[in-house]
Design a protein around this motif. Structure first.
Motif, PDB file in Angstrom:
ATOM      1  N   GLU A   1       0.943  -1.261   0.114  1.00  0.00           N
ATOM      2  CA  GLU A   1       0.112  -0.061  -0.067  1.00  0.00           C
ATOM      3  C   GLU A   1       0.805   1.163   0.001  1.00  0.00           C
ATOM      4  OE1 GLU A   1      -2.607  -0.155   3.220  1.00  0.00           O
ATOM      5  OE2 GLU A   1      -3.709  -1.797   2.506  1.00  0.00           O
ATOM      6  N   VAL A   2       0.319   2.199  -0.548  1.00  0.00           N
ATOM      7  CA  VAL A   2       0.673   3.558  -0.484  1.00  0.00           C
ATOM      8  C   VAL A   2      -0.218   4.655  -0.611  1.00  0.00           C
ATOM      9  CG1 VAL A   2       0.831   3.993  -2.835  1.00  0.00           C
ATOM     10  CG2 VAL A   2       2.660   5.232  -1.691  1.00  0.00           C
ATOM     11  N   ARG A   3       0.079   5.982   0.185  1.00  0.00           N
ATOM     12  CA  ARG A   3      -0.966   6.980   0.294  1.00  0.00           C
ATOM     13  C   ARG A   3      -1.717   7.189  -1.290  1.00  0.00           C
ATOM     14  NH1 ARG A   3      -0.988  12.920   2.482  1.00  0.00           N
ATOM     15  NH2 ARG A   3      -3.152  13.080   3.163  1.00  0.00           N
ATOM     16  N   TYR A   4      -3.032   7.042  -1.284  1.00  0.00           N
ATOM     17  CA  TYR A   4      -3.909   7.124  -2.394  1.00  0.00           C
ATOM     18  C   TYR A   4      -3.626   6.353  -3.440  1.00  0.00           C
ATOM     19  CZ  TYR A   4      -4.889  11.775  -0.025  1.00  0.00           C
ATOM     20  OH  TYR A   4      -5.387  12.584   0.741  1.00  0.00           O
TER      21      TYR A   4
ATOM     22  N   ASN B   1       4.020   9.436  -4.511  1.00  0.00           N
ATOM     23  CA  ASN B   1       3.389   9.192  -3.240  1.00  0.00           C
ATOM     24  C   ASN B   1       4.067   8.383  -2.142  1.00  0.00           C
ATOM     25  OD1 ASN B   1       1.357  10.355  -4.573  1.00  0.00           O
ATOM     26  ND2 ASN B   1      -0.487   8.992  -4.430  1.00  0.00           N
ATOM     27  N   TYR B   2       4.793   7.530  -2.494  1.00  0.00           N
ATOM     28  CA  TYR B   2       5.913   7.023  -1.862  1.00  0.00           C
ATOM     29  C   TYR B   2       6.836   7.934  -1.055  1.00  0.00           C
ATOM     30  CZ  TYR B   2       9.182   3.524  -0.107  1.00  0.00           C
ATOM     31  OH  TYR B   2      10.127   2.707   0.597  1.00  0.00           O
TER      32      TYR B   2
ATOM     33  N   PRO C   1       4.789  11.656   0.729  1.00  0.00           N
ATOM     34  CA  PRO C   1       3.293  11.390   0.964  1.00  0.00           C
ATOM     35  C   PRO C   1       2.581  12.728   1.378  1.00  0.00           C
ATOM     36  CG  PRO C   1       4.670  10.735   2.741  1.00  0.00           C
ATOM     37  CD  PRO C   1       5.634  10.890   1.373  1.00  0.00           C
ATOM     38  N   ASP C   2       3.310  13.823   1.924  1.00  0.00           N
ATOM     39  CA  ASP C   2       2.682  15.019   2.331  1.00  0.00           C
ATOM     40  C   ASP C   2       2.186  15.826   1.163  1.00  0.00           C
ATOM     41  OD1 ASP C   2       5.200  15.515   1.470  1.00  0.00           O
ATOM     42  OD2 ASP C   2       5.852  16.971   2.951  1.00  0.00           O
TER      43      ASP C   2
ATOM     44  N   ALA D   1       0.966  14.001  -1.597  1.00  0.00           N
ATOM     45  CA  ALA D   1       0.568  12.700  -2.472  1.00  0.00           C
ATOM     46  C   ALA D   1      -0.544  13.162  -3.453  1.00  0.00           C
ATOM     47  CB  ALA D   1      -0.080  11.569  -1.565  1.00  0.00           C
TER      48      ALA D   1
ATOM     49  N   ASP E   1      -3.911  12.508  -5.562  1.00  0.00           N
ATOM     50  CA  ASP E   1      -5.298  11.667  -5.106  1.00  0.00           C
ATOM     51  C   ASP E   1      -6.089  11.523  -6.485  1.00  0.00           C
ATOM     52  OD1 ASP E   1      -7.359  10.523  -4.509  1.00  0.00           O
ATOM     53  OD2 ASP E   1      -8.040  12.262  -3.035  1.00  0.00           O
TER      54      ASP E   1
ATOM     55  N   GLN F   1      -4.581  17.612  -5.154  1.00  0.00           N
ATOM     56  CA  GLN F   1      -3.174  17.523  -4.144  1.00  0.00           C
ATOM     57  C   GLN F   1      -3.420  18.801  -3.207  1.00  0.00           C
ATOM     58  OE1 GLN F   1       0.282  18.995  -6.329  1.00  0.00           O
ATOM     59  NE2 GLN F   1       1.433  17.209  -5.396  1.00  0.00           N
TER      60      GLN F   1
END
Length: 208
Positions: free
Chosen positions: A14-17, A111-112, A115-116, A118, A120, A137
């Motif tokens: 998993e990674v954010r969004y 996103n990896y 992440p701040d 990232a 979407d 974003q």
């Protein structure tokens, strides 16, 4: 870390969004044919875009209510619109990439690592028959000037070597990171925010 990145791009980690981006990337990868087997890279990308539009329709990802009056700026690769006081929408036609799959890999890598800020992925649209991905974003307000020497130092501390101008390469991970000028890396409260990145995989990335 390289193995972890491979898992992120293949949808195993998993990674954010990341969920929707990974789903689309796997769909395109599973139906792809090597570009050397097609007439040209342009022809390959056109065929890929057709498959992508099939997925967009099936997943109900077409967006038709973008407020174009909230235009902020644009570059060669994307157009930027204000979403609300805390977010922007970016429309990208993947012009910097040989394939849409490479563009989605770029989103996952961004996103990896960042992440701040990232991306979407919220959907897709077409304008003048050009297909655009729409990403949301976080809006970053600038409080200080970005010094490229500081960007270089930060990236070198994280394994990225400066190859020329604002472009970098990570020999351990076999990924390229480009276009990190002072409009793509912003500074707020003495913290660097990477808002627009261009990642590429080398041919050696998938090797164990």
């Amino acid at each position: 870390m390289k193995n972890e990145l491979q898992n992120v791009l293949s949808g195993k980690s998993e990674v954010r969004y990341g969920a929707i981006i990974q789903s689309i990337a796997n769909y395109l990868k599973n139906g792809s044919v090597a570009s050397t087997e097609t007439k040209s890279a342009k022809y390959y990308k056109e065929q890929e875009a057709t498959r992508l539009e099939d997925y967009i329709l099936q997943a109900n990802l077409w967006i038709g209510d973008i407020d174009f009056s909230q235009y902020v700026s644009e570059g060669a690769e994307q157009k930027v619109y204000l979403k609300d006081s805390e977010h922007v929408l970016k429309l990208n036609d993947s012009i910097y990439y040989e394939s849409w799959l490479d563009y989605f890999y770029n989103l996952l890598l961004h996103n990896y690592f960042f992440p701040d800020t990232a991306y979407d992925l919220v959907g897709f649209t077409k304008d003048n028959d050009v297909l655009y991905a729409i990403v949301k974003q976080a809006y970053v307000s600038i409080t200080d000037k970005t010094y490229l020497a500081r960007v270089k130092s930060f990236l070198e501390e994280n394994g990225f070597e400066n190859t020329r101008n604002n472009d970098y390469f990570n020999p351990e991970l076999q990924i390229i990171l480009e276009d990190l000028h002072d409009e793509n890396v912003l500074t707020r409260n003495d913290i660097l925010y990477f808002i627009d990145t261009v990642f590429y995989l080398t041919d050696s990335f998938w090797q164990k």
